[in-house]
Design an enzyme around this catalytic site. Structure first.
Site, PDB file in Angstrom:
ATOM      1  N   PHE A   1      49.204  36.043  49.223  1.00  0.00           N
ATOM      2  CA  PHE A   1      47.959  36.561  49.806  1.00  0.00           C
ATOM      3  C   PHE A   1      46.850  35.526  49.921  1.00  0.00           C
ATOM      4  O   PHE A   1      45.798  35.792  50.490  1.00  0.00           O
ATOM      5  CB  PHE A   1      47.459  37.836  49.123  1.00  0.00           C
ATOM      6  CG  PHE A   1      47.311  37.811  47.632  1.00  0.00           C
ATOM      7  CD1 PHE A   1      46.924  36.678  46.940  1.00  0.00           C
ATOM      8  CD2 PHE A   1      47.545  38.978  46.898  1.00  0.00           C
ATOM      9  CE1 PHE A   1      46.763  36.681  45.571  1.00  0.00           C
ATOM     10  CE2 PHE A   1      47.387  38.995  45.512  1.00  0.00           C
ATOM     11  CZ  PHE A   1      46.993  37.848  44.852  1.00  0.00           C
TER      12      PHE A   1
ATOM     13  N   HIS B   1      41.149  39.267  38.239  1.00  0.00           N
ATOM     14  CA  HIS B   1      40.882  38.669  36.927  1.00  0.00           C
ATOM     15  C   HIS B   1      41.791  37.477  36.635  1.00  0.00           C
ATOM     16  O   HIS B   1      41.525  36.691  35.721  1.00  0.00           O
ATOM     17  CB  HIS B   1      41.052  39.721  35.831  1.00  0.00           C
ATOM     18  CG  HIS B   1      42.458  40.225  35.686  1.00  0.00           C
ATOM     19  ND1 HIS B   1      42.979  41.167  36.532  1.00  0.00           N
ATOM     20  CD2 HIS B   1      43.440  39.902  34.809  1.00  0.00           C
ATOM     21  CE1 HIS B   1      44.227  41.417  36.177  1.00  0.00           C
ATOM     22  NE2 HIS B   1      44.540  40.659  35.145  1.00  0.00           N
TER      23      HIS B   1
END
Length: 343
Positions: free
Chosen positions: A280, A298
């Site tokens: 991605f 995160h």
């Protein structure tokens, strides 16, 4: 006083008895307080010294985690869930192929943590699962969290062992924990053929319970075409389908995860869920009405997160629906949902 490495202080002589806390004591009942006072290692805490009590709880909390992890890994909860009656420690040890003494200590520790319950029959302690263990720790339970706990034990726990170094360096400690560079996140998480499905099954465990609540709070019903970036096995996509059957969801993840998901976790009966391979950060993304990033940001630096969020915003269809936007979903340890529109 027991040594710091002890799990439970259990005198070796005399018949077993039960304390009010549910702990099994042998020979000298009543000498140990409940876990909040004595801790798993049996240390006595003076009454009224709240600060000291908290200090002892904090410093020994890792023992609680390790008892839970060990019992899951050895199959204690699966065995007791399948057993037609309560079992003694010798029977548990024999069926699991482990030591009798270690099993006895582990079972008593699980009793003190309310993971197991014990009853004395004919001067012999027998054990069975509590409702908590039967619901969340047995593999066969539809609400089982066993795989997530094993992933936490084998990956997350090891990383937290290097917290001081992480603070000094300002970066993750995958190199020290697993021998892989800090930039190669997925090499650490999916570092073997066995760890890869473990990690994906662990996330599936969490989304199986939390997914419906997350999806209901998000309410993707205005967006017929949804993309779950880094969606793993598709557990969140399945939750979306169950609540909003009019949606279509594309699960986007790296090729190895997608191939594994198709083999072990796909939903061939539901054509509304599809899988797409790619990175991605650099590959072409699907063009949905809504992009979802759940438990993903995160893992990366702020610069990479900004880059990824920009890409998701650009990927979302513009003008297809009023208010088309990309959303980052994050879940805190207390279950709070944060929605961060990128438009």
């Amino acid at each position: 006083m027991a040594s710091p490495s002890a799990l439970l202080w259990v005198p070796p002589r005399g018949p077993p008895s039960l304390s009010p806390s549910g702990c099994v004591h042998r020979g000298m009942p009543g000498r140990l307080g409940p876990p909040s006072q004595a801790g798993l290692e049996g240390r006595w805490v003076p009454p009224g010294e709240e600060g000291y009590r908290l200090l002892k709880e904090y410093s020994s909390a890792f023992m609680v985690s390790q008892v839970l992890f060990a019992a899951c890994e050895l199959g204690v909860f699966d065995l007791l869930a399948e057993a037609p009656e309560a079992l003694g420690s010798a029977a548990v040890a024999a069926r699991l192929g482990v030591s009798s003494r270690g099993t006895e200590l582990l079972l008593d520790a699980c009793v003190s943590l309310k993971l197991l319950q014990v009853e004395v029959r004919r001067e012999k302690a027998v054990y069975e699962s509590t409702e908590l263990a039967s619901t969340y720790l047995a593999r066969a339970s539809p609400k089982s969290q066993r795989d997530m706990l094993l992933y936490t034990a084998r990956t997350t726990y090891l990383c937290w062992g290097h917290l001081a170094a992480a603070v000094r360096d300002g970066k993750n400690q995958y190199l020290k924990a697993f021998g892989v560079p800090s930039e190669e996140l997925f090499t650490a998480i999916y570092r073997s053929q066995g760890e890869r499905p473990q990690a994906v099954r662990g996330l599936q465990d969490e989304w199986r319970l939390g997914g419906p609540r997350v999806v209901a709070a998000l309410d993707p019903s205005p967006f017929p075409c949804v993309c779950d970036l880094g969606g793993g096995s598709g557990a969140l996509a399945k939750a979306c389908m169950s609540l909003y059957p009019g949606s279509q969801v594309t699960v986007f993840d790296i090729p190895d995860v997608v191939q594994m998901a198709k083999r072990h976790f796909s939903f061939p009966e539901d054509e509304r869920i599809s899988f797409c391979e790619g990175d991605f950060f650099k590959d072409r993304l699907p063009e949905p009405d809504l992009c979802i990033l759940a438990r993903a940001l995160h893992d990366w630096t702020g610069e990479k997160c900004s880059h990824l969020l920009g890409r998701t915003y650009q990927a979302c269809k513009t003008g297809a629906l009023p208010g088309s936007y990309s959303v980052c979903i994050t879940l805190s340890v207390c279950g709070v949902l944060h929605l961060e529109p990128c438009s």
